[in-house]
Design a protein around this motif. Structure first.
Motif, PDB file in Angstrom:
ATOM      1  N   LEU A 133       0.830  -1.203   0.000  1.00 28.70           N
ATOM      2  CA  LEU A 133       0.000   0.000   0.000  1.00 28.70           C
ATOM      3  C   LEU A 133       0.866   1.254   0.000  1.00 28.70           C
ATOM      4  O   LEU A 133       0.589   2.221  -0.716  1.00 28.70           O
ATOM      5  N   ASP A 134       1.934   1.243   0.803  1.00 25.05           N
ATOM      6  CA  ASP A 134       2.828   2.397   0.885  1.00 25.05           C
ATOM      7  C   ASP A 134       3.551   2.615  -0.452  1.00 25.05           C
ATOM      8  O   ASP A 134       3.700   3.744  -0.916  1.00 25.05           O
ATOM      9  N   ARG A 135       3.984   1.529  -1.089  1.00 28.82           N
ATOM     10  CA  ARG A 135       4.628   1.631  -2.398  1.00 28.82           C
ATOM     11  C   ARG A 135       3.678   2.257  -3.409  1.00 28.82           C
ATOM     12  O   ARG A 135       4.034   3.174  -4.147  1.00 28.82           O
ATOM     13  N   PHE A 136       2.433   1.772  -3.429  1.00 26.43           N
ATOM     14  CA  PHE A 136       1.459   2.307  -4.372  1.00 26.43           C
ATOM     15  C   PHE A 136       1.180   3.778  -4.082  1.00 26.43           C
ATOM     16  O   PHE A 136       1.137   4.603  -5.007  1.00 26.43           O
ATOM     17  N   ALA A 137       0.998   4.133  -2.812  1.00 26.44           N
ATOM     18  CA  ALA A 137       0.726   5.530  -2.443  1.00 26.44           C
ATOM     19  C   ALA A 137       1.849   6.442  -2.914  1.00 26.44           C
ATOM     20  O   ALA A 137       1.600   7.530  -3.449  1.00 26.44           O
TER      21      ALA A 137
ATOM     22  N   ASP B 204      -1.909   1.695  20.295  1.00 21.93           N
ATOM     23  CA  ASP B 204      -1.397   0.528  19.576  1.00 21.93           C
ATOM     24  C   ASP B 204      -1.015   0.883  18.142  1.00 21.93           C
ATOM     25  O   ASP B 204      -0.019   0.392  17.608  1.00 21.93           O
ATOM     26  N   VAL B 205      -1.795   1.751  17.504  1.00 20.64           N
ATOM     27  CA  VAL B 205      -1.501   2.166  16.131  1.00 20.64           C
ATOM     28  C   VAL B 205      -0.205   2.978  16.095  1.00 20.64           C
ATOM     29  O   VAL B 205       0.654   2.749  15.247  1.00 20.64           O
ATOM     30  N   ARG B 206      -0.052   3.913  17.034  1.00 17.88           N
ATOM     31  CA  ARG B 206       1.181   4.716  17.079  1.00 17.88           C
ATOM     32  C   ARG B 206       2.405   3.819  17.282  1.00 17.88           C
ATOM     33  O   ARG B 206       3.427   3.992  16.617  1.00 17.88           O
ATOM     34  N   ALA B 207       2.310   2.878  18.215  1.00 18.96           N
ATOM     35  CA  ALA B 207       3.436   1.973  18.484  1.00 18.96           C
ATOM     36  C   ALA B 207       3.756   1.145  17.239  1.00 18.96           C
ATOM     37  O   ALA B 207       4.923   0.954  16.890  1.00 18.96           O
ATOM     38  N   PHE B 208       2.727   0.674  16.564  1.00 17.59           N
ATOM     39  CA  PHE B 208       2.937  -0.109  15.354  1.00 17.59           C
ATOM     40  C   PHE B 208       3.632   0.727  14.285  1.00 17.59           C
ATOM     41  O   PHE B 208       4.573   0.279  13.632  1.00 17.59           O
ATOM     42  N   LEU B 209       3.164   1.958  14.078  1.00 13.44           N
ATOM     43  CA  LEU B 209       3.726   2.814  13.033  1.00 13.44           C
ATOM     44  C   LEU B 209       5.143   3.283  13.350  1.00 13.44           C
ATOM     45  O   LEU B 209       5.864   3.699  12.442  1.00 13.44           O
ATOM     46  N   GLN B 210       5.550   3.191  14.607  1.00 11.29           N
ATOM     47  CA  GLN B 210       6.954   3.460  14.932  1.00 11.29           C
ATOM     48  C   GLN B 210       7.838   2.364  14.340  1.00 11.29           C
ATOM     49  O   GLN B 210       8.949   2.629  13.899  1.00 11.29           O
ATOM     50  N   ARG B 211       7.334   1.131  14.357  1.00 10.42           N
ATOM     51  CA  ARG B 211       8.089  -0.004  13.821  1.00 10.42           C
ATOM     52  C   ARG B 211       7.984  -0.119  12.308  1.00 10.42           C
ATOM     53  O   ARG B 211       8.945  -0.442  11.625  1.00 10.42           O
ATOM     54  N   ILE B 212       6.771   0.111  11.783  1.00  9.22           N
ATOM     55  CA  ILE B 212       6.518  -0.021  10.341  1.00  9.22           C
ATOM     56  C   ILE B 212       5.808   1.252   9.875  1.00  9.22           C
ATOM     57  O   ILE B 212       4.580   1.296   9.795  1.00  9.22           O
ATOM     58  N   PRO B 213       6.569   2.296   9.573  1.00  8.53           N
ATOM     59  CA  PRO B 213       5.937   3.563   9.174  1.00  8.53           C
ATOM     60  C   PRO B 213       5.399   3.506   7.745  1.00  8.53           C
ATOM     61  O   PRO B 213       5.922   2.771   6.900  1.00  8.53           O
ATOM     62  N   VAL B 214       4.349   4.282   7.515  1.00  3.35           N
ATOM     63  CA  VAL B 214       3.813   4.464   6.167  1.00  3.35           C
ATOM     64  C   VAL B 214       3.632   5.965   5.946  1.00  3.35           C
ATOM     65  O   VAL B 214       3.462   6.723   6.908  1.00  3.35           O
ATOM     66  N   ALA B 215       3.668   6.385   4.684  1.00  4.78           N
ATOM     67  CA  ALA B 215       3.587   7.808   4.376  1.00  4.78           C
ATOM     68  C   ALA B 215       2.158   8.284   4.098  1.00  4.78           C
ATOM     69  O   ALA B 215       1.917   9.475   4.027  1.00  4.78           O
ATOM     70  N   TYR B 216       1.214   7.373   3.930  1.00  2.00           N
ATOM     71  CA  TYR B 216      -0.155   7.783   3.643  1.00  2.00           C
ATOM     72  C   TYR B 216      -0.909   8.063   4.950  1.00  2.00           C
ATOM     73  O   TYR B 216      -0.507   7.602   6.022  1.00  2.00           O
ATOM     74  N   PRO B 217      -1.995   8.856   4.883  1.00  2.00           N
ATOM     75  CA  PRO B 217      -2.731   9.227   6.096  1.00  2.00           C
ATOM     76  C   PRO B 217      -3.365   8.012   6.778  1.00  2.00           C
ATOM     77  O   PRO B 217      -3.887   7.114   6.123  1.00  2.00           O
TER      78      PRO B 217
END
Length: 198
Positions: A108-112, A132-145
């Motif tokens: 999804l991040d690649r496509f975005a 939980d979402v913030r903690a997850f995105l610290q490990r696996i960040p994405v650039a889309y909203p």
């Protein structure tokens, strides 16, 4: 008559177990990744789902989606689809505990990242709690909203045609705000590029 019914029930049960075992050991195969397979799966899931609350607007294919207002990770309200007027939206529902959701996020991040300012806007809606979402995105960040919603019978995924709450679940919304496609399950590498064609 009763013995015939028993034989049919045993055969039906064996067939169901065989299909489940086949999916478990060999994956969904090409049919589930096709538009026909997705429509059949969506129909079966909708038929087995409890009815949504009577006062809840639920979009079907071709319908204009109900206006959604959801918080982002900073607590700011975002209007969907209003925040991205005139653009197609790929809305992906996920949760930090959902293994298939996590596996498809790099795709999804690649496509975005491949989309220009007028291209398809990818939006993630986490049916999860903010910490939980913030903690997850610290490990696996994405650039889309990423937006947040509480899972339940009135959540935004239900409003966009996912009454069973299956994750991951993705919809394609056209520039006019109409629900055009639905997908249950994760995207395979490279699959999104063809899927978003309206």
């Amino acid at each position: 008559m009763k013995s015939t019914t028993k034989v049919l029930l045993v055969a039906l049960g064996a067939g169901t177990l065989g299909a489940v075992a086949g999916l478990w050991s060999h994956g969904p195969g090409p049919l589930l990744n096709s538009e026909l397979g997705q429509r059949a799966l969506q129909g079966a899931l909708s038929a087995s789902a409890p009815p949504p609350p009577a006062d809840l607007a639920v979009a079907r294919r071709g319908d204009v989606i109900p206006a959604l207002r959801l918080p982002d990770l900073d607590g700011q309200s975002v209007d969907v689809p209003g925040a991205w007027p005139g653009r197609p939206l790929l809305i992906n529902f996920w949760a930090s505990w959902c293994g298939p959701c996590i596996e498809e996020m790099p795709e999804l991040d690649r496509f975005a990242a491949s989309q220009d300012a007028n291209g398809v806007q990818v939006v993630g809606i986490a049916l999860d709690n903010a910490d939980d979402v913030r903690a997850f995105l610290q490990r696996i960040p994405v650039a889309y909203p990423i937006l947040l919603d509480a899972p339940g019978p009135r959540d935004s995924a239900v409003q966009l045609g996912n009454p069973n709450g299956v994750l991951p679940y993705t919809v394609l919304i056209d520039p006019d705000g109409r629900l055009r496609k639905q997908k249950v399950g994760p995207f395979q590498p490279g699959e999104i590029d063809g899927w978003v064609e309206l």
